[in-house]
Motif scaffolding. Structure first.
Motif, PDB file in Angstrom:
ATOM      1  N   ALA A 443       0.649  -1.132   0.197  1.00  0.00           N
ATOM      2  CA  ALA A 443       0.095   0.003  -0.007  1.00  0.00           C
ATOM      3  C   ALA A 443       0.961   1.212  -0.026  1.00  0.00           C
ATOM      4  CB  ALA A 443      -0.791  -0.027   1.418  1.00  0.00           C
ATOM      5  N   SER A 444       2.077   1.235   0.653  1.00  0.00           N
ATOM      6  CA  SER A 444       2.853   2.371   0.817  1.00  0.00           C
ATOM      7  C   SER A 444       3.287   2.889  -0.492  1.00  0.00           C
ATOM      8  CB  SER A 444       4.020   2.186   1.912  1.00  0.00           C
ATOM      9  OG  SER A 444       4.740   1.043   1.408  1.00  0.00           O
ATOM     10  N   GLY A 445       3.611   1.797  -1.355  1.00  0.00           N
ATOM     11  CA  GLY A 445       4.240   2.071  -3.009  1.00  0.00           C
ATOM     12  C   GLY A 445       2.991   2.719  -3.799  1.00  0.00           C
ATOM     13  N   LEU A 446       1.906   2.746  -3.323  1.00  0.00           N
ATOM     14  CA  LEU A 446       0.674   3.285  -4.393  1.00  0.00           C
ATOM     15  C   LEU A 446       1.053   4.747  -4.312  1.00  0.00           C
ATOM     16  CD1 LEU A 446      -2.355   0.920  -3.282  1.00  0.00           C
ATOM     17  CD2 LEU A 446      -0.400   0.746  -5.286  1.00  0.00           C
ATOM     18  N   ILE A 447       0.615   5.350  -5.631  1.00  0.00           N
ATOM     19  CA  ILE A 447       0.630   6.675  -5.826  1.00  0.00           C
ATOM     20  C   ILE A 447      -0.687   7.178  -6.131  1.00  0.00           C
ATOM     21  CG2 ILE A 447       1.437   8.579  -7.551  1.00  0.00           C
ATOM     22  CD1 ILE A 447       3.763   6.846  -7.887  1.00  0.00           C
ATOM     23  N   SER A 448      -1.441   8.231  -5.376  1.00  0.00           N
ATOM     24  CA  SER A 448      -2.545   8.755  -6.006  1.00  0.00           C
ATOM     25  C   SER A 448      -2.637   9.713  -6.953  1.00  0.00           C
ATOM     26  CB  SER A 448      -3.172   9.688  -4.489  1.00  0.00           C
ATOM     27  OG  SER A 448      -4.509  10.009  -4.710  1.00  0.00           O
ATOM     28  N   VAL A 449      -3.250   9.200  -8.064  1.00  0.00           N
ATOM     29  CA  VAL A 449      -3.434  10.292  -9.229  1.00  0.00           C
ATOM     30  C   VAL A 449      -4.744  10.671  -9.915  1.00  0.00           C
ATOM     31  CG1 VAL A 449      -2.509  10.218 -11.722  1.00  0.00           C
ATOM     32  CG2 VAL A 449      -1.158   9.041 -10.161  1.00  0.00           C
ATOM     33  N   THR A 450      -4.893  11.663 -10.098  1.00  0.00           N
ATOM     34  CA  THR A 450      -6.002  12.626 -10.581  1.00  0.00           C
ATOM     35  C   THR A 450      -6.128  12.198 -12.147  1.00  0.00           C
ATOM     36  OG1 THR A 450      -6.578  13.796  -8.648  1.00  0.00           O
ATOM     37  CG2 THR A 450      -7.704  14.295 -10.744  1.00  0.00           C
ATOM     38  N   LEU A 451      -7.272  11.843 -12.720  1.00  0.00           N
ATOM     39  CA  LEU A 451      -7.457  11.506 -14.179  1.00  0.00           C
ATOM     40  C   LEU A 451      -8.364  12.461 -14.627  1.00  0.00           C
ATOM     41  CD1 LEU A 451      -6.867   7.674 -14.267  1.00  0.00           C
ATOM     42  CD2 LEU A 451      -5.240   9.243 -14.825  1.00  0.00           C
ATOM     43  N   LYS A 452      -8.013  13.221 -15.719  1.00  0.00           N
ATOM     44  CA  LYS A 452      -9.347  13.920 -16.267  1.00  0.00           C
ATOM     45  C   LYS A 452      -9.129  13.678 -17.622  1.00  0.00           C
ATOM     46  CE  LYS A 452      -8.771  17.993 -13.080  1.00  0.00           C
ATOM     47  NZ  LYS A 452      -8.522  19.473 -13.045  1.00  0.00           N
ATOM     48  N   CYS A 453     -10.555  13.587 -18.191  1.00  0.00           N
ATOM     49  CA  CYS A 453     -10.650  13.432 -19.517  1.00  0.00           C
ATOM     50  C   CYS A 453     -10.780  14.833 -20.250  1.00  0.00           C
ATOM     51  CB  CYS A 453     -11.894  12.518 -19.750  1.00  0.00           C
ATOM     52  SG  CYS A 453     -11.764  11.011 -19.865  1.00  0.00           S
ATOM     53  N   VAL A 454     -10.100  15.219 -21.398  1.00  0.00           N
ATOM     54  CA  VAL A 454     -10.153  16.388 -21.764  1.00  0.00           C
ATOM     55  C   VAL A 454     -10.255  16.303 -23.446  1.00  0.00           C
ATOM     56  CG1 VAL A 454      -8.664  17.751 -20.083  1.00  0.00           C
ATOM     57  CG2 VAL A 454      -7.649  16.486 -22.152  1.00  0.00           C
ATOM     58  N   GLY A 455     -10.279  14.977 -24.027  1.00  0.00           N
ATOM     59  CA  GLY A 455     -10.372  14.654 -25.357  1.00  0.00           C
ATOM     60  C   GLY A 455     -11.733  15.344 -25.918  1.00  0.00           C
ATOM     61  N   PRO A 456     -11.781  15.779 -27.243  1.00  0.00           N
ATOM     62  CA  PRO A 456     -13.117  16.409 -27.870  1.00  0.00           C
ATOM     63  C   PRO A 456     -14.061  15.283 -27.934  1.00  0.00           C
ATOM     64  CG  PRO A 456     -11.452  16.703 -29.453  1.00  0.00           C
ATOM     65  CD  PRO A 456     -10.866  16.190 -28.012  1.00  0.00           C
ATOM     66  N   SER A 457     -13.862  14.054 -28.142  1.00  0.00           N
ATOM     67  CA  SER A 457     -14.747  13.063 -28.532  1.00  0.00           C
ATOM     68  C   SER A 457     -15.079  12.215 -27.487  1.00  0.00           C
ATOM     69  CB  SER A 457     -14.028  12.230 -29.796  1.00  0.00           C
ATOM     70  OG  SER A 457     -13.846  12.833 -30.930  1.00  0.00           O
ATOM     71  N   MET A 458     -14.490  12.471 -26.272  1.00  0.00           N
ATOM     72  CA  MET A 458     -15.003  11.517 -25.165  1.00  0.00           C
ATOM     73  C   MET A 458     -15.903  11.919 -24.203  1.00  0.00           C
ATOM     74  SD  MET A 458     -10.964  11.439 -23.499  1.00  0.00           S
ATOM     75  CE  MET A 458      -9.554  10.641 -24.502  1.00  0.00           C
ATOM     76  N   GLY A 459     -16.560  13.049 -24.656  1.00  0.00           N
ATOM     77  CA  GLY A 459     -17.960  13.543 -23.958  1.00  0.00           C
ATOM     78  C   GLY A 459     -17.576  13.960 -22.485  1.00  0.00           C
ATOM     79  N   GLU A 460     -18.585  14.361 -21.718  1.00  0.00           N
ATOM     80  CA  GLU A 460     -18.369  14.960 -20.249  1.00  0.00           C
ATOM     81  C   GLU A 460     -18.263  13.697 -19.349  1.00  0.00           C
ATOM     82  OE1 GLU A 460     -20.801  17.967 -18.931  1.00  0.00           O
ATOM     83  OE2 GLU A 460     -20.588  19.301 -20.749  1.00  0.00           O
ATOM     84  N   LYS A 461     -17.126  13.710 -18.787  1.00  0.00           N
ATOM     85  CA  LYS A 461     -16.875  12.494 -17.944  1.00  0.00           C
ATOM     86  C   LYS A 461     -16.071  12.971 -16.594  1.00  0.00           C
ATOM     87  CE  LYS A 461     -15.978   9.203 -21.744  1.00  0.00           C
ATOM     88  NZ  LYS A 461     -17.347   8.557 -21.425  1.00  0.00           N
ATOM     89  N   PRO A 462     -16.735  12.347 -15.337  1.00  0.00           N
ATOM     90  CA  PRO A 462     -16.151  12.919 -14.185  1.00  0.00           C
ATOM     91  C   PRO A 462     -14.815  12.442 -14.009  1.00  0.00           C
ATOM     92  CG  PRO A 462     -17.567  11.223 -13.891  1.00  0.00           C
ATOM     93  CD  PRO A 462     -18.034  11.444 -15.411  1.00  0.00           C
ATOM     94  N   GLN A 463     -13.941  13.471 -13.365  1.00  0.00           N
ATOM     95  CA  GLN A 463     -12.581  12.986 -13.002  1.00  0.00           C
ATOM     96  C   GLN A 463     -12.518  12.015 -11.994  1.00  0.00           C
ATOM     97  OE1 GLN A 463     -11.188  16.890 -11.688  1.00  0.00           O
ATOM     98  NE2 GLN A 463     -11.015  16.211  -9.738  1.00  0.00           N
TER      99      GLN A 463
END
Length: 531
Positions: A443-463
């Motif tokens: 668990a201590s080796g895990l990294i918390s990363v936020t992913l955001k969709c910004v592609g124009p064809s991806m539609g609105e998706k929550p981060q």
């Protein structure tokens, strides 16, 4: 003002401008006949390439040498103006009443793209105040064709409070006259003589003890002439020398120990300096706080003379320097970046438009520069806040750790701050701890990363915020993003959004791990789509 029309009015070397066009400025190089044409002609070499038609030769006949193939032309005397005096320019700029045609030009465009006339409220009061020369504290007389400063004993009583005078782009060349002007204006502290072809003879200049700021951009001065000039400027604090083709800085002679003693800002932007040894000749200026070297030809930075350790090891280089602008040079090595840490007060640095800051030319991302620069507070004009500094240093350490080969000397050479930062932030070696078992270590080796969709064809998706192992590759993360965001037929491309950086950095090497690219807790990744 009325143009001079007699041939006797023009002499070789005289500065002139084209009739009714004070911005088209040049130097008289020839007065006489032109083969195949009647009468007397004035040969002018214009300051701007393209203002002329040839190089001083016409139909195979040489008359004078122009600066370029399109800087010279022959003009009738009635089409040239030899200029006006300083007081005439003041009258023209501040006491000439606007014509009705000029007032009609003051308008804005409506939503229907129609002109709507506007009136400057209080304009009469402003004009009245500016017309009282005795109250003027600053005057801008740029590009008005001033050729004579018309210095007289009563000039000081006419302009008793003038502190700033801008004479950019006029016809001034005589330093003796410039000196006399400064002596007659007791309050004058700032003088701008940019874009004037100033004489190389500076020997007759008196002591100008009140001048604090002098602007000589694009004036054709060499550094030797600048040195001669400083002998008459004991209190100079700001000196601007942009665009003067300066390539070498001569060493100060023993008699010039006091030269630049109070200089705080030196602007050498847009010159031809290629050797850092030339810059080091300025390193003992005691008060120099800002040094501008944008748009030169520098490729390396080092803290020793001629690449060797200085014999004066006790001397501190650039003791007061807080701001160093090095944009648009040829700096491409990290050793040059590390050298900047030697300067004790340096906190504001510009490195944009150099190979080292351009990923397309093998450079490094912003976080690497922030981490390697010990004291940086402003980088490329953007403030480095405490959070960005800490995140960049942690990210940098995690990026370097997978590349360790247990050769401490080599690590210190390639990454001088690595061990310091590793200890500062209490970072353990993930690769060493990875051999340990147990859910706590995993668990201590895990990294918390936020992913955001910004592609124009991806539609609105929550981060999404995910905890991922640092050993996961960019390619594997792309595959996971397809599942996280249900991207059926869209091939994702990942970018990391760095604080303080105007553009995100692409993660295109699919074999690199998150640790390899310096991703750490709290990083934000943008999920875009391939073109």
């Amino acid at each position: 003002m009325k143009a001079e029309s007699s041939n006797e009015s023009f002499q070789i070397g005289q500065r002139v401008h084209f009739l009714n066009d004070p911005r088209r400025v040049g130097t008289v190089k020839y007065v006489g006949a032109v083969e195949g044409h009647s009468g007397t002609w004035i040969g002018v070499d214009w300051d701007q390439d393209g203002d002329g038609k040839h190089n001083g030769s016409v139909n195979g006949v040489f008359y004078f040498s122009g600066r370029s193939q399109s800087s010279a032309s022959f003009v009738r005397s009635q089409n040239l103006n030899r200029g006006i005096t300083l007081l005439q320019a003041l009258e023209l700029r501040y006491r000439t009443i606007s014509t009705k045609d000029e007032e009609d030009e003051m308008y804005v465009l409506s939503a229907g793209n129609k002109r709507v006339s506007i009136q400057l409220l209080g304009g009469d009061k402003i004009q009245d105040k500016l017309s009282r020369f005795e109250e003027l504290t600053s005057a801008s007389l740029s590009y008005l064709g001033v050729s004579s400063l018309g210095v007289s004993s009563d000039l000081g009583s006419i302009l008793p409070n003038l502190k700033l005078l801008d004479l950019t782009g006029n016809l001034i060349s005589d330093w003796e006259e410039i000196g006399a002007l400064c002596e007659q204006l007791p309050s004058l502290t700032t003088l701008n003589l940019s874009c004037n072809a100033l004489s190389s003879d500076i020997t007759s200049l008196p002591q100008l003890k009140n001048i604090r700021v002098l602007v000589l951009n694009n004036s054709g001065l060499s550094w030797t002439q600048v040195e001669n000039l400083t002998r008459s400027l004991p209190g100079i604090e700001e000196l601007h020398l942009m665009g003067n083709m300066i390539s070498a800085i001569t060493c100060m002679s023993s008699s010039d120990d006091q030269a630049f003693n109070y200089l705080r800002l030196l602007n050498l932007d847009d010159n031809c300096i290629s050797d850092w040894n030339e810059v080091l000749k300025l390193s003992q200026l005691p008060c120099l706080e800002q040094l501008y070297l944008n748009k030169n030809k520098l490729s390396r930075i080092f803290h020793s003379v001629n690449g060797n350790e200085s014999s004066k090891k006790s001397s501190v280089l650039f003791p007061s320097l807080r701001c160093l602008l090095l944009g648009a040079n040829n700096i491409g090595d990290l050793a040059s970046i590390d050298t900047l840490n030697v300067f004790p007060s340096l906190v504001d640095i510009r490195l944009s438009d150099n190979p080292i800051s351009d990923l397309a030319r093998g450079g490094v991302p912003r976080f690497v520069l922030v981490a390697r620069l010990t004291k940086v507070q402003v980088l490329n004009g953007s403030e480095v806040r405490a959070r960005e500094k800490k995140d960049s240093e942690i990210r940098y350490v995690r990026m370097v750790m997978p590349k360790l080969n247990d050769k401490s000397e080599e690590i210190e050479l390639l990454h001088p701050r690595f061990y310091e930062l590793k200890k500062l932030h209490g970072i353990e070696d993930e690769r060493a701890s990875a051999v340990l078992s147990g859910p706590k270590n995993i668990a201590s080796g895990l990294i918390s990363v936020t992913l955001k969709c910004v592609g124009p064809s991806m539609g609105e998706k929550p981060q999404l915020t995910k905890k991922l192992p640092g050993s996961i590759t960019v390619g594997k993360l792309k595959f996971l993003c397809e599942n996280f965001f249900k991207l059926k037929s869209i091939k994702p491309r990942l970018f990391i959004q760095e604080e303080g950086s105007p553009f995100p950095t692409a993660l295109d090497d699919e074999t690199e791990t998150l640790l390899d690219v310096g991703i750490c807790d709290g990083s934000t990744l943008l999920v875009d789509e391939e073109n």
